[in-house]
Design an enzyme around this catalytic site. Structure first.
Site, PDB file in Angstrom:
ATOM      1  CG  ASP A   4     -20.788 -24.154   7.310  1.00  0.00           C
ATOM      2  OD1 ASP A   4     -20.255 -24.949   8.104  1.00  0.00           O
ATOM      3  OD2 ASP A   4     -21.712 -23.383   7.622  1.00  0.00           O
ATOM      4  CE  LYS A  46     -24.449 -25.646   7.440  1.00  0.00           C
ATOM      5  NZ  LYS A  46     -24.870 -25.156   8.731  1.00  0.00           N
ATOM      6  N   PRO A  78     -32.288 -20.796   1.783  1.00  0.00           N
ATOM      7  CG  PRO A  78     -33.897 -21.333   3.386  1.00  0.00           C
ATOM      8  CD  PRO A  78     -32.969 -21.959   2.384  1.00  0.00           C
TER       9      PRO A  78
HETATM   10  P1  ATP Z   1     -23.721 -20.421   7.448  1.00  0.00           P
HETATM   11  O1  ATP Z   1     -24.716 -21.456   7.823  1.00  0.00           O
HETATM   12  O2  ATP Z   1     -22.604 -20.906   6.571  1.00  0.00           O
HETATM   13  O3  ATP Z   1     -23.268 -19.542   8.560  1.00  0.00           O
HETATM   14  P2  ATP Z   1     -25.915 -19.049   6.302  1.00  0.00           P
HETATM   15  O4  ATP Z   1     -26.509 -20.103   5.426  1.00  0.00           O
HETATM   16  O5  ATP Z   1     -26.570 -18.785   7.606  1.00  0.00           O
HETATM   17  O6  ATP Z   1     -24.417 -19.373   6.487  1.00  0.00           O
HETATM   18  P3  ATP Z   1     -25.624 -17.370   3.996  1.00  0.00           P
HETATM   19  O7  ATP Z   1     -26.894 -17.490   3.245  1.00  0.00           O
HETATM   20  O8  ATP Z   1     -24.475 -18.132   3.487  1.00  0.00           O
HETATM   21  O9  ATP Z   1     -25.884 -17.700   5.526  1.00  0.00           O
HETATM   22  O10 ATP Z   1     -25.257 -15.815   4.052  1.00  0.00           O
HETATM   23  C1  ATP Z   1     -24.946 -15.075   5.203  1.00  0.00           C
HETATM   24  C2  ATP Z   1     -24.617 -13.625   4.787  1.00  0.00           C
HETATM   25  O11 ATP Z   1     -23.483 -13.637   3.914  1.00  0.00           O
HETATM   26  C3  ATP Z   1     -25.725 -12.966   3.981  1.00  0.00           C
HETATM   27  O12 ATP Z   1     -26.571 -12.223   4.814  1.00  0.00           O
HETATM   28  C4  ATP Z   1     -24.992 -12.105   2.967  1.00  0.00           C
HETATM   29  O13 ATP Z   1     -24.871 -10.771   3.435  1.00  0.00           O
HETATM   30  C5  ATP Z   1     -23.591 -12.689   2.874  1.00  0.00           C
HETATM   31  N1  ATP Z   1     -23.289 -13.421   1.613  1.00  0.00           N
HETATM   32  C6  ATP Z   1     -22.092 -13.523   1.038  1.00  0.00           C
HETATM   33  N2  ATP Z   1     -22.119 -14.273  -0.062  1.00  0.00           N
HETATM   34  C7  ATP Z   1     -23.377 -14.709  -0.210  1.00  0.00           C
HETATM   35  C8  ATP Z   1     -24.023 -15.533  -1.173  1.00  0.00           C
HETATM   36  N3  ATP Z   1     -23.381 -16.069  -2.215  1.00  0.00           N
HETATM   37  N4  ATP Z   1     -25.331 -15.789  -0.990  1.00  0.00           N
HETATM   38  C9  ATP Z   1     -25.993 -15.257   0.070  1.00  0.00           C
HETATM   39  N5  ATP Z   1     -25.438 -14.445   0.985  1.00  0.00           N
HETATM   40  C10 ATP Z   1     -24.137 -14.163   0.864  1.00  0.00           C
END
Ligand code: ATP
Length: 320
Positions: free
Chosen positions: A154, A20, A112
């Site tokens: 999210d 998203k 990412p």
């Molecule tokens: P959001 O925008 O929901 O805060 P994000 O997109 O910034 O999340 P994610 O890629 O969801 O961040 O991952 C954040 C952290 O969560 C990663 O650094 C990792 O350590 C942990 N994590 C847990 N489950 C997952 C997963 N399925 N894929 C990637 N990272 C994961």
């Protein structure tokens, strides 16, 4: 050990779920419970995570990352145990499913990691739907959405997809009917930002300024109006992300990425969620393609996407 050993007869359900972009994100003050209320317009974009859930005779949950993943995951920390959001989603589904078996989850990463696009949340949403099908749990979309909200703010949106207004922690969703498409270029960073740290930085910046943020109650109606009309020019004038300055404080390079995007013809750009992925708005699919190409010449990782797209959806269900 082979996670799938002794698995027959096994079945694989494959689900894809979108990442998203927060087209707008208003963040309230730090609440006594340590969270922040938000008001946000979520847009599901055409960059999808995929989870293949395979039933196993061996009880328990195992997780692997597919070699098909398009991200360069060298040095990226993705937990494969109960700290993985997909693992937690499967564990919660196992608790409420009478016919739960062991399950292996193979995740194809395209969104990412720690990029502010809800990649882990998309994995969790995909896993909920996959396990629901695999174990014939028979849960309604509403029941799945409840479990999703327990997993993270999210997750419900990745299940729902499309366009939605999120209030509360972002999990109180009202779908918005948007048929028109907008075209974006996502610029991924080669580092991540931890969401809690970005919120803490915003609090610190606001404290230093003596700025008392208001509780966000609603989103700017001009944003939904522009999205409904597919009016990228009008939308470019009302994009907002309160977290952006905190993300830039932690990662000053973001300012250059935003500037580069705008100099190369983007209508506007903003940091997606807590960042560091940058979303650049363009006029058309062709403009997005050519902007992505130009950004790649500067060594940036850029992909054209559009939104809104559907939420988590089963793409295959195979008996092995
Ligand atoms: P959001 O925008 O929901 O805060 P994000 O997109 O910034 O999340 P994610 O890629 O969801 O961040 O991952 C954040 C952290 O969560 C990663 O650094 C990792 O350590 C942990 N994590 C847990 N489950 C997952 C997963 N399925 N894929 C990637 N990272 C994961």
């Amino acid at each position: 050990m082979n996670a799938l050993a002794g698995r027959f007869p096994a079945r694989t359900v494959r689900v894809k779920a979108p990442g998203k972009v927060n087209v707008s994100l208003d963040v309230g003050p730090l609440r006594p419970d340590g969270y922040h209320s938000v008001a946000s317009v979520y847009l599901a974009v055409s960059l999808y995570e995929e989870v293949a859930a395979t039933s196993t005779q061996t009880p328990g949950i195992t997780v692997s990352i597919s070699p098909e993943s398009t991200l360069d995951l060298d040095g990226v920390d993705i937990p494969l145990d109960e700290n993985n959001l997909a693992y937690r989603a499967a564990a919660m589904m196992a608790d409420v499913s009478e016919h739960a078996t062991g399950v292996h989850l193979e995740i194809t990463k395209r969104v990412p990691v720690a990029g502010g696009m809800g990649g882990g949340s998309a994995d969790a949403a995909a896993t909920l739907l996959a396990c629901d099908a695999l174990w014939n749990s028979g849960l309604s979309r509403d029941e799945l959405a409840h479990i999703a909200a327990d997993l993270g703010a999210d997750v419900p949106f990745s299940l729902l997809g499309g366009t939605a207004v999120g209030l509360g922690l972002g999990d109180e969703l009202s779908p918005a009917l948007v048929k028109a498409q907008t075209d974006w270029v996502l610029v991924a960073a080669d580092y991540g930002l931890a969401t809690p740290e970005v919120f803490r930085t915003l609090d610190r910046l606001r404290d230093a300024e003596g700025h008392e943020a208001a509780e966000p109650m609603a989103v700017d109606p001009r944003i939904l109006q522009a999205l409904r009309g597919g009016d990228a020019v009008a939308l470019s004038k009302v994009l907002v992300n309160d977290l952006q300055r905190a993300s830039i404080e932690l990662a000053p390079k973001l300012r250059h990425t935003l500037g580069r995007g705008e100099a190369l013809g983007a209508l506007a750009g903003l940091v997606s969620g807590s960042g560091p992925t940058v979303a650049l708005l363009t006029r058309s699919p062709a403009a997005a393609d050519s902007l992505a190409e130009d950004l790649r010449h500067y060594g940036l990782t850029a992909f054209p996407v559009h939104g809104p797209v559907h939420g988590a959806r089963i793409i295959s269900d195979t008996l092995l």
